[in-house]
Motif scaffolding. Structure first.
Motif, PDB file in Angstrom:
ATOM      1  N   ARG A  15      79.430 118.837  11.733  1.00  0.00           N
ATOM      2  CA  ARG A  15      79.166 117.709  10.766  1.00  0.00           C
ATOM      3  C   ARG A  15      79.947 116.361  11.022  1.00  0.00           C
ATOM      4  N   LEU A  16      81.059 116.374  11.788  1.00  0.00           N
ATOM      5  CA  LEU A  16      81.903 115.168  11.988  1.00  0.00           C
ATOM      6  C   LEU A  16      81.171 114.637  13.211  1.00  0.00           C
ATOM      7  N   ARG A  17      80.600 115.235  13.908  1.00  0.00           N
ATOM      8  CA  ARG A  17      79.915 114.813  15.342  1.00  0.00           C
ATOM      9  C   ARG A  17      78.372 114.136  14.635  1.00  0.00           C
ATOM     10  N   THR A  18      77.898 114.789  13.808  1.00  0.00           N
ATOM     11  CA  THR A  18      76.676 114.187  13.187  1.00  0.00           C
ATOM     12  C   THR A  18      77.077 112.728  12.289  1.00  0.00           C
ATOM     13  N   ARG A  19      78.030 112.893  11.779  1.00  0.00           N
ATOM     14  CA  ARG A  19      78.652 111.454  10.978  1.00  0.00           C
ATOM     15  C   ARG A  19      79.011 110.580  11.870  1.00  0.00           C
ATOM     16  N   ASP A  20      79.720 110.762  12.976  1.00  0.00           N
ATOM     17  CA  ASP A  20      79.838 109.823  13.751  1.00  0.00           C
ATOM     18  C   ASP A  20      78.632 109.301  14.668  1.00  0.00           C
ATOM     19  N   ARG A  21      77.570 110.113  14.847  1.00  0.00           N
ATOM     20  CA  ARG A  21      76.394 109.413  15.433  1.00  0.00           C
ATOM     21  C   ARG A  21      75.651 108.711  14.364  1.00  0.00           C
ATOM     22  N   VAL A  22      75.378 108.917  13.354  1.00  0.00           N
ATOM     23  CA  VAL A  22      74.988 108.079  11.889  1.00  0.00           C
ATOM     24  C   VAL A  22      75.929 106.715  11.981  1.00  0.00           C
ATOM     25  N   LEU A  23      76.956 106.850  11.905  1.00  0.00           N
ATOM     26  CA  LEU A  23      77.779 105.689  11.859  1.00  0.00           C
ATOM     27  C   LEU A  23      77.717 104.493  12.792  1.00  0.00           C
ATOM     28  N   ASP A  24      77.754 105.344  14.180  1.00  0.00           N
ATOM     29  CA  ASP A  24      77.499 104.336  15.313  1.00  0.00           C
ATOM     30  C   ASP A  24      75.820 103.654  15.268  1.00  0.00           C
ATOM     31  N   ALA A  25      74.953 104.365  15.004  1.00  0.00           N
ATOM     32  CA  ALA A  25      73.601 103.745  14.645  1.00  0.00           C
ATOM     33  C   ALA A  25      73.639 102.718  13.674  1.00  0.00           C
ATOM     34  N   ALA A  26      74.313 103.083  12.587  1.00  0.00           N
ATOM     35  CA  ALA A  26      74.366 102.182  11.658  1.00  0.00           C
ATOM     36  C   ALA A  26      75.164 100.975  11.956  1.00  0.00           C
ATOM     37  N   ILE A  27      76.001 100.809  12.565  1.00  0.00           N
ATOM     38  CA  ILE A  27      76.726  99.995  13.208  1.00  0.00           C
ATOM     39  C   ILE A  27      76.082  99.208  14.051  1.00  0.00           C
ATOM     40  N   THR A  28      75.073  99.462  14.893  1.00  0.00           N
ATOM     41  CA  THR A  28      74.109  99.007  15.816  1.00  0.00           C
ATOM     42  C   THR A  28      73.230  97.991  15.038  1.00  0.00           C
ATOM     43  N   GLU A  29      72.608  98.736  13.952  1.00  0.00           N
ATOM     44  CA  GLU A  29      71.662  98.178  13.133  1.00  0.00           C
ATOM     45  C   GLU A  29      72.111  97.029  12.284  1.00  0.00           C
ATOM     46  N   PHE A  30      73.503  97.206  11.734  1.00  0.00           N
ATOM     47  CA  PHE A  30      73.947  96.229  10.872  1.00  0.00           C
ATOM     48  C   PHE A  30      74.310  95.081  11.563  1.00  0.00           C
ATOM     49  N   ALA A  31      74.719  95.254  12.831  1.00  0.00           N
ATOM     50  CA  ALA A  31      75.194  94.062  13.798  1.00  0.00           C
ATOM     51  C   ALA A  31      73.824  93.269  14.213  1.00  0.00           C
ATOM     52  N   ARG A  32      72.792  93.839  14.123  1.00  0.00           N
ATOM     53  CA  ARG A  32      71.483  93.362  14.688  1.00  0.00           C
ATOM     54  C   ARG A  32      70.682  92.439  13.465  1.00  0.00           C
TER      55      ARG A  32
END
Length: 200
Positions: A15-32
């Protein structure tokens, strides 16, 4: 479930690994695109999860920003703490604080950094005591130590001084153009003024 060292195992670790993947993908999209324009479907696809998984971990886009802010502030406080273990005075400590915050701004980019500042000052937070923020606590402890070393006035309140210094720094960065020469002069002046307000 955790192992003997307290690290999550099994489904909790997944669950924590999935959460980290979602967070990292969101950060990339937010920065863009900025958080308002961020595409949740694109975030889910980049993280390799269903759209609903994003909302399971982060009910709103603001939750992503709050988690990013918590993570980055903790990291900044750790870096500042390592610096403070060496020989320094209060000016060097506050200058390092400025340097670390500027490095964070460069790493995240203007859009995401300003969105972090916006969520930091959001009236909806309800986080309570400023002492619970790692950077405020670290800077406050340093100001207290500087007071004990005789670098500041006896009556200074370390937490208020740290809070005012960081709020002023964040406000300055949020409202000044991204012009290195102009910012360098303004930040140097700000640092000098902040020190004068605390010195004996």
């Amino acid at each position: 479930m955790t192992d003997a060292s307290g690290k999550p195992q099994g489904r909790e670790a997944q669950r924590l690994r999935t959460r980290d993947r979602v967070l990292d993908a969101a950060i990339t999209e937010f920065a863009r695109t900025g958080s308002a324009e961020a595409d949740i479907a694109a975030i889910a696809e980049a993280a390799g999860v269903a759209r609903g998984t994003f909302y399971f971990h982060f009910p709103t886009k603001e939750h992503v920003l709050l988690e990013l802010e918590r993570r980055e502030e903790t990291l900044l406080a750790q870096k500042l703490g390592r610096f403070l273990r060496g020989e320094h005075d209060l000016r060097a400590a506050l200058a390092e604080t400025v340097r670390l915050v500027l490095a964070l701004e460069r790493r995240l980019g203007n859009t995401l950094f300003r969105e972090l500042l916006a969520v930091h000052f959001s009236p909806n937070r309800g986080d309570g005591d400023p002492r619970d923020f790692p950077m405020i606590a670290t800077v406050a402890t340093e100001i207290e130590n500087a007071r004990d070393r005789g670098e500041t006035r006896d009556g200074i309140d370390p937490y208020h001084a740290a809070l005012f210094f960081l709020l002023g720094l964040y406000a300055l960065l949020a409202t000044t153009p991204d012009n290195r020469a102009m910012r360098a002069a303004m930040l140097d002046s700000y640092l000098t003024t902040a020190l004068h307000s605390m010195e004996r």
